[in-house]
Write a protein that holds these residues in place. Structure first.
Motif, mmCIF file in Angstrom:
data_model
loop_
_atom_site.group_PDB
_atom_site.id
_atom_site.type_symbol
_atom_site.label_atom_id
_atom_site.label_comp_id
_atom_site.label_asym_id
_atom_site.label_seq_id
_atom_site.Cartn_x
_atom_site.Cartn_y
_atom_site.Cartn_z
ATOM 1 N N LEU A 250 44.973 39.584 51.173
ATOM 2 C CA LEU A 250 44.311 38.538 50.385
ATOM 3 C C LEU A 250 45.292 37.436 49.995
ATOM 4 O O LEU A 250 44.926 36.255 49.962
ATOM 5 N N PHE A 251 46.535 37.815 49.707
ATOM 6 C CA PHE A 251 47.536 36.814 49.341
ATOM 7 C C PHE A 251 47.808 35.896 50.539
ATOM 8 O O PHE A 251 47.905 34.669 50.374
ATOM 9 N N LEU A 252 47.910 36.452 51.729
ATOM 10 C CA LEU A 252 48.119 35.637 52.921
ATOM 11 C C LEU A 252 46.915 34.735 53.169
ATOM 12 O O LEU A 252 47.069 33.573 53.585
ATOM 13 N N GLU A 253 45.714 35.252 52.904
ATOM 14 C CA GLU A 253 44.513 34.438 53.050
ATOM 15 C C GLU A 253 44.509 33.291 52.040
ATOM 16 O O GLU A 253 44.125 32.160 52.359
ATOM 17 N N ALA A 254 44.940 33.583 50.827
ATOM 18 C CA ALA A 254 45.017 32.541 49.786
ATOM 19 C C ALA A 254 45.997 31.439 50.194
ATOM 20 O O ALA A 254 45.747 30.253 49.938
ATOM 21 N N ILE A 255 47.100 31.814 50.823
ATOM 22 C CA ILE A 255 48.068 30.821 51.311
ATOM 23 C C ILE A 255 47.410 29.907 52.334
ATOM 24 O O ILE A 255 47.580 28.678 52.302
ATOM 25 N N GLY B 284 33.390 33.196 49.194
ATOM 26 C CA GLY B 284 34.317 34.215 49.657
ATOM 27 C C GLY B 284 35.767 33.777 49.484
ATOM 28 O O GLY B 284 36.622 34.577 49.093
ATOM 29 N N ASP B 285 36.032 32.500 49.759
ATOM 30 C CA ASP B 285 37.385 31.955 49.561
ATOM 31 C C ASP B 285 37.779 32.027 48.088
ATOM 32 O O ASP B 285 38.914 32.393 47.754
ATOM 33 N N LEU B 286 36.824 31.673 47.225
ATOM 34 C CA LEU B 286 37.088 31.665 45.783
ATOM 35 C C LEU B 286 37.423 33.068 45.282
ATOM 36 O O LEU B 286 38.349 33.263 44.486
ATOM 37 N N GLU B 287 36.683 34.050 45.774
ATOM 38 C CA GLU B 287 36.946 35.441 45.386
ATOM 39 C C GLU B 287 38.318 35.893 45.897
ATOM 40 O O GLU B 287 39.057 36.574 45.178
ATOM 41 N N ALA B 288 38.664 35.482 47.114
ATOM 42 C CA ALA B 288 39.966 35.846 47.685
ATOM 43 C C ALA B 288 41.099 35.232 46.869
ATOM 44 O O ALA B 288 42.116 35.890 46.605
ATOM 45 N N LEU B 289 40.931 33.987 46.448
ATOM 46 C CA LEU B 289 41.942 33.320 45.631
ATOM 47 C C LEU B 289 42.152 34.058 44.309
ATOM 48 O O LEU B 289 43.284 34.295 43.886
ATOM 49 N N HIS B 290 41.042 34.418 43.675
ATOM 50 C CA HIS B 290 41.111 35.099 42.377
ATOM 51 C C HIS B 290 41.808 36.462 42.507
ATOM 52 O O HIS B 290 42.704 36.789 41.725
ATOM 53 N N LYS B 291 41.411 37.222 43.512
ATOM 54 C CA LYS B 291 41.998 38.550 43.696
ATOM 55 C C LYS B 291 43.465 38.454 44.101
ATOM 56 O O LYS B 291 44.288 39.270 43.666
#
Length: 216
Positions: A133-138, A158-165
């Motif tokens: 998830l951290f790599l996805e947030a990057i 889905g992006d927003l949830e990934a950023l939060h997590k």
């Protein structure tokens, strides 16, 4: 004495910086509960990595001690970047080309070098959902910060949830790193002389101060 004064002033400024960045995130998350517009989503993505960058720099301060001779932050980052890149590549750099590392490399090496300096065995666990998830947030942050087309600016639910997590995974790892460093230092102190122990405890106060702020 001059170096100690500089260190105290720097610690306080960095502590306040991290606090402001945390307050920004809390405010944006509050707004997003009622307003999930694209503008605030992009603000959130950028604020997350402003916080990440601030935390990483606060750890670098512990790796690169302050100097009585003012050092430009860009130069300090450059020196750190060269050292981190040497560790990542497994060999020394001999050219004078400024070394830049990615957010991922910066995160990995800053945590590794900080833990190593304090004798901690803390390591980032990469075979986890949080790491993915951290790599996805990057990737999301890079996309909205350096857009090439209109759709690059969109942040889905889905992006927003990934950023939060990803943010909270990063924060948990930061706390674990500091706790592990404090524990390792305490264990190391058991075999030290009383005079040297006093000096080391003073140096370790930075970790405790950051932990207190993060847990408040």
């Amino acid at each position: 004495m001059e170096v100690e004064k500089l260190a105290l002033e720097e610690d306080e400024e960095i502590r306040r910086m991290i606090q402001v960045l945390q307050e920004d995130l809390a405010s944006i998350e509050g707004i997003l509960r009622d307003n999930k517009g694209q503008f605030w989503r992009r603000v959130y993505a950028r604020a997350i990595f402003a916080f990440v960058d601030g935390v990483l720099f606060s750890l670098k301060v512990g790796i690169l001690p302050p100097s009585p001779h003012p050092l430009l932050e860009s130069e300090r980052e450059y020196l750190y970047g060269r050292r981190a890149k040497e560790e990542l590549d497994g060999h020394k750099l001999f050219d004078l080309t400024p070394t830049r590392v990615s957010v991922r490399e910066d995160f990995e090496m800053t945590f590794f070098m900080y833990a190593d300096m304090w004798g901690s065995n803390f390591r980032i666990r990469k075979n986890t959902k949080g790491w993915d998830l951290f790599l996805e947030a990057i990737r999301i942050r890079k996309r909205v910060t350096h857009p090439k087309r209109l759709r690059d600016l969109d942040i889905t639910n889905g992006d927003l949830e990934a950023l939060h997590k990803a943010l909270h995974w990063f924060m948990r790892n930061h706390v674990s790193l500091l706790e592990s460093s404090v524990k390792a230092t305490k264990e190391m102190l058991k075999g030290m002389s009383r005079a040297f122990r006093k000096k080391s405890i003073k140096s370790n106060e930075r970790d405790k101060g950051q932990l207190k702020l993060l847990e408040s």
